[in-house]
Design a protein around this motif. Structure first.
Motif, PDB file in Angstrom:
ATOM      1  N   TYR A 294       0.724  -1.245   0.221  1.00  0.00           N
ATOM      2  CA  TYR A 294      -0.108   0.015   0.013  1.00  0.00           C
ATOM      3  C   TYR A 294       0.848   1.273  -0.119  1.00  0.00           C
ATOM      4  CZ  TYR A 294      -3.934  -3.038  -0.225  1.00  0.00           C
ATOM      5  OH  TYR A 294      -5.008  -3.820  -0.609  1.00  0.00           O
ATOM      6  N   GLY A 295       2.225   1.256  -0.375  1.00  0.00           N
ATOM      7  CA  GLY A 295       3.028   2.241  -0.691  1.00  0.00           C
ATOM      8  C   GLY A 295       3.830   2.916   0.328  1.00  0.00           C
ATOM      9  N   TRP A 296       3.348   3.445   1.464  1.00  0.00           N
ATOM     10  CA  TRP A 296       4.114   3.949   2.402  1.00  0.00           C
ATOM     11  C   TRP A 296       5.511   3.382   2.634  1.00  0.00           C
ATOM     12  CZ3 TRP A 296       4.007   8.813   4.316  1.00  0.00           C
ATOM     13  CH2 TRP A 296       4.669   9.135   5.316  1.00  0.00           C
ATOM     14  N   PRO A 297       6.289   4.445   2.569  1.00  0.00           N
ATOM     15  CA  PRO A 297       6.737   5.750   2.484  1.00  0.00           C
ATOM     16  C   PRO A 297       7.005   6.169   0.877  1.00  0.00           C
ATOM     17  CG  PRO A 297       8.695   5.227   3.416  1.00  0.00           C
ATOM     18  CD  PRO A 297       7.870   3.908   3.192  1.00  0.00           C
ATOM     19  N   THR A 298       6.921   5.178  -0.040  1.00  0.00           N
ATOM     20  CA  THR A 298       7.319   5.226  -1.335  1.00  0.00           C
ATOM     21  C   THR A 298       6.290   6.252  -1.905  1.00  0.00           C
ATOM     22  OG1 THR A 298       8.120   3.158  -1.406  1.00  0.00           O
ATOM     23  CG2 THR A 298       8.038   4.458  -3.333  1.00  0.00           C
ATOM     24  N   ILE A 299       5.001   6.081  -1.773  1.00  0.00           N
ATOM     25  CA  ILE A 299       4.039   6.976  -2.518  1.00  0.00           C
ATOM     26  C   ILE A 299       3.163   7.577  -1.450  1.00  0.00           C
ATOM     27  CG2 ILE A 299       4.172   5.914  -4.817  1.00  0.00           C
ATOM     28  CD1 ILE A 299       1.472   4.374  -3.769  1.00  0.00           C
ATOM     29  N   THR A 300       2.521   8.750  -1.397  1.00  0.00           N
ATOM     30  CA  THR A 300       1.807   9.291  -0.390  1.00  0.00           C
ATOM     31  C   THR A 300       1.000  10.509  -0.944  1.00  0.00           C
ATOM     32  OG1 THR A 300       1.369  10.321   1.550  1.00  0.00           O
ATOM     33  CG2 THR A 300       3.523  10.597   0.795  1.00  0.00           C
ATOM     34  N   TYR A 301      -0.164  10.705  -0.417  1.00  0.00           N
ATOM     35  CA  TYR A 301      -0.751  12.168  -1.073  1.00  0.00           C
ATOM     36  C   TYR A 301      -0.707  13.164   0.317  1.00  0.00           C
ATOM     37  CZ  TYR A 301      -3.065  10.047  -4.752  1.00  0.00           C
ATOM     38  OH  TYR A 301      -3.299   9.153  -6.026  1.00  0.00           O
ATOM     39  N   GLY A 302       0.436  12.933   1.109  1.00  0.00           N
ATOM     40  CA  GLY A 302       0.764  13.827   2.260  1.00  0.00           C
ATOM     41  C   GLY A 302       2.009  14.323   1.968  1.00  0.00           C
ATOM     42  N   LEU A 303       2.327  15.299   2.998  1.00  0.00           N
ATOM     43  CA  LEU A 303       3.653  15.943   3.023  1.00  0.00           C
ATOM     44  C   LEU A 303       4.134  15.786   4.709  1.00  0.00           C
ATOM     45  CD1 LEU A 303       2.673  19.542   1.646  1.00  0.00           C
ATOM     46  CD2 LEU A 303       3.764  17.612   0.395  1.00  0.00           C
ATOM     47  N   GLU A 304       5.494  15.928   4.898  1.00  0.00           N
ATOM     48  CA  GLU A 304       5.906  15.862   6.001  1.00  0.00           C
ATOM     49  C   GLU A 304       5.477  16.943   6.840  1.00  0.00           C
ATOM     50  OE1 GLU A 304       7.902  13.584   6.753  1.00  0.00           O
ATOM     51  OE2 GLU A 304       9.231  13.023   5.340  1.00  0.00           O
ATOM     52  N   TYR A 305       5.338  16.735   8.052  1.00  0.00           N
ATOM     53  CA  TYR A 305       4.761  17.924   8.924  1.00  0.00           C
ATOM     54  C   TYR A 305       5.451  19.247   8.741  1.00  0.00           C
ATOM     55  CZ  TYR A 305       2.422  14.227  11.273  1.00  0.00           C
ATOM     56  OH  TYR A 305       1.608  13.044  11.581  1.00  0.00           O
ATOM     57  N   VAL A 310       7.415  14.283   0.756  1.00  0.00           N
ATOM     58  CA  VAL A 310       8.003  13.112   1.421  1.00  0.00           C
ATOM     59  C   VAL A 310       8.513  12.347   0.186  1.00  0.00           C
ATOM     60  CG1 VAL A 310       7.199  10.713   2.203  1.00  0.00           C
ATOM     61  CG2 VAL A 310       5.980  12.674   3.038  1.00  0.00           C
ATOM     62  N   GLY A 311       9.981  11.871   0.539  1.00  0.00           N
ATOM     63  CA  GLY A 311      10.660  11.220  -0.233  1.00  0.00           C
ATOM     64  C   GLY A 311      10.755  11.788  -1.866  1.00  0.00           C
ATOM     65  N   ASP A 312      10.289  10.909  -3.017  1.00  0.00           N
ATOM     66  CA  ASP A 312      10.535  11.466  -4.073  1.00  0.00           C
ATOM     67  C   ASP A 312       9.191  12.213  -4.551  1.00  0.00           C
ATOM     68  OD1 ASP A 312      13.235  10.704  -4.658  1.00  0.00           O
ATOM     69  OD2 ASP A 312      12.483   8.773  -5.154  1.00  0.00           O
ATOM     70  N   SER A 313       8.423  12.460  -3.551  1.00  0.00           N
ATOM     71  CA  SER A 313       7.008  13.218  -3.897  1.00  0.00           C
ATOM     72  C   SER A 313       6.385  12.444  -4.778  1.00  0.00           C
ATOM     73  CB  SER A 313       7.188  14.666  -4.323  1.00  0.00           C
ATOM     74  OG  SER A 313       8.001  14.903  -5.486  1.00  0.00           O
ATOM     75  N   LEU A 314       6.333  11.086  -4.779  1.00  0.00           N
ATOM     76  CA  LEU A 314       5.207  10.408  -5.665  1.00  0.00           C
ATOM     77  C   LEU A 314       3.988  10.103  -4.913  1.00  0.00           C
ATOM     78  CD1 LEU A 314       7.980   7.689  -6.935  1.00  0.00           C
ATOM     79  CD2 LEU A 314       7.372   9.831  -8.151  1.00  0.00           C
ATOM     80  N   THR A 315       2.885  10.000  -5.957  1.00  0.00           N
ATOM     81  CA  THR A 315       1.896   9.559  -5.342  1.00  0.00           C
ATOM     82  C   THR A 315       1.171   8.428  -6.148  1.00  0.00           C
ATOM     83  OG1 THR A 315       0.521  11.163  -7.074  1.00  0.00           O
ATOM     84  CG2 THR A 315       0.946  12.168  -5.098  1.00  0.00           C
ATOM     85  N   GLN A 316       1.821   8.038  -7.016  1.00  0.00           N
ATOM     86  CA  GLN A 316       1.504   6.836  -7.804  1.00  0.00           C
ATOM     87  C   GLN A 316       2.861   6.004  -8.148  1.00  0.00           C
ATOM     88  OE1 GLN A 316      -1.664   7.259 -10.889  1.00  0.00           O
ATOM     89  NE2 GLN A 316      -1.889   9.171 -10.280  1.00  0.00           N
TER      90      GLN A 316
END
Length: 413
Positions: A294-305, A310-316
């Motif tokens: 399910y992708g975390w932390p490689t993909i995410t629709y969130g940002l660091e606090y 996050v990472g390479d800023s990938l969502t997919q």
């Protein structure tokens, strides 16, 4: 067109619209009415990320048509975290500092139930979820999750014990599973429990939040950031997806999770669903299939606090699962349940989630594994909702987080 003709046309159009918006009983068709509703989220997102498909976020708002009766039936609970029902309709509630209580539907609260293992209640830790054995009427067994101090750190543990006949203590409490490795963090324990149809347990864990431990969500030799599938004895369930994979933990069911605090079984499909916390944005609802990433932390629709990506800023990314739904800004989704009762028919098969920072109860209407509508219930109460459960009377019950936690009943007027 003269004025008379214009008015006639408007009248006919109004009649047609009215006809399309009513069912065979002549009452308003809620689904048609709801298509005109705006999303319930009105705040700007934290990022400019685009959803992978239509309806993945900010779906149209819906509104419960049934008049609701909302009552606080108990208060004074200390940091309640998990709630479940006993066979007789009473509620068993955990308190994060290390005790349980039984609460009747009328609101009578028992003395603290003791006899549980020592919990590490610092940070987000403590006594977490609780599940009543499907054979409770015969064996009186209770299962629970908690944060355990195991030097050099802490971990999410699963324990079990027998509720005494006088209901004052848990007898013979033992630890049946530890989500290794232990890590020196007081955050992201996950900790939700739910039974499968065979009488085995799904257990959720977090990746412990730290940037050092975060990558372990992707590692199959670690139990961090996972959904696990174990027996009543804490052993891997036969048929688990990685049971024959070298160097993989055989109890893993799915991976790539951040901090899963909601597990629910979809009554239509029988499949497991979860909800998990994102960072700054990117809270997710996922349909859990065995062996999927399910992708975390490689993909995410969130940002660091901090606001950084996050990472390479990938969502997919190919091979990584997309969430069925996500929120930005966050609502901090916690305990969840699919409603199966008859008291409020329009809620049938909807997913309900306690929202902490959102301070409401999420209602998601789901069709064909997609979210088709969202509602925010009890937003006027201004409380952090930690967990929800369906009562034997068909009403929804919810506990709130905090030193003076409440138990709400949401039923029909």
């Amino acid at each position: 067109m003269n004025t008379k003709s214009l008015l006639t046309g408007v009248a006919i159009a109004t009649m047609l619209i009215t006809a399309c918006n009513t069912n065979k009983n002549g009452t308003p068709d809620v689904s048609t009415k709801d298509t005109l509703s705006k999303p319930v989220e009105t705040k700007a997102p934290n990022s400019n990320y685009k959803p992978a498909f239509e309806g993945q976020t900010r779906i149209k708002g819906i509104h419960t048509q049934t008049p609701l009766d909302v009552k606080v039936i108990a208060d004074g609970l200390r940091y309640p975290w998990g709630i479940t029902t006993l066979p007789d309709g009473r509620f068993l509630i955990t308190e994060r500092e290390g005790t349980m209580r039984i609460v009747t539907p009328a609101g009578q609260v028992s003395a603290p139930i003791t006899g549980l293992p020592k919990v590490d209640a610092a940070g987000q830790g403590g006594l977490l979820d609780v599940a009543v054995d499907p054979d409770f009427s015969k064996n009186r067994m209770i299962y629970f999750t908690f944060s355990q101090d195991v030097p050099p750190g802490t971990l999410t543990a699963v324990g079990k014990g027998k509720l005494s006949a006088d209901e004052k203590m848990i007898e013979g409490a033992s630890v049946i599973y530890q989500a290794l490795p232990a890590f020196p963090s007081k955050l992201h324990y996950g900790g939700r429990l739910i039974w499968d149809k065979e009488g085995n347990l799904f257990v959720s864990t977090g990746e412990r939040s730290d940037t050092v431990s975060r990558p372990q969500a992707q590692h199959l030799n670690s139990a961090l950031g996972k959904v696990l599938h174990i027996t009543k004895e804490g052993k891997p369930v036969a048929g688990n997806p990685f049971i024959n994979t070298p160097d993989a933990r055989p109890e893993i069911y799915s991976y790539g999770h951040r901090n899963v605090q909601g597990l629910a079984i979809n009554p239509v499909t029988g499949e497991l669903w979860e909800d998990e916390f994102g960072p700054r944005g990117g809270d997710e609802v996922n349909r859990i299939l065995p062996g999927k990433n399910y992708g975390w932390p490689t993909i995410t629709y969130g940002l660091e606090y901090s606001g950084k990506k996050v990472g390479d800023s990938l969502t997919q990314k190919p091979g990584l699962e997309q969430p069925v739904y996500y929120w930005d800004p966050v609502v901090s989704p916690s305990g969840s349940i699919f409603y199966t009762g008859d008291l409020i028919p329009e809620w049938k098969n909807n997913l309900f989630i306690g929202a902490l920072s959102g301070m409401h109860i999420v209602r998601l209407a789901i069709e064909n594994n997609k979210v088709v509508g969202e509602e925010r219930l009890l937003a006027d109460q201004q409380h952090r909702f930690r967990d929800v459960v369906q009562g034997s009377d068909g009403a929804l019950y919810a506990i709130t987080d905090g030193e003076k936690g409440r138990l709400y009943r949401i039923g029909k007027k």
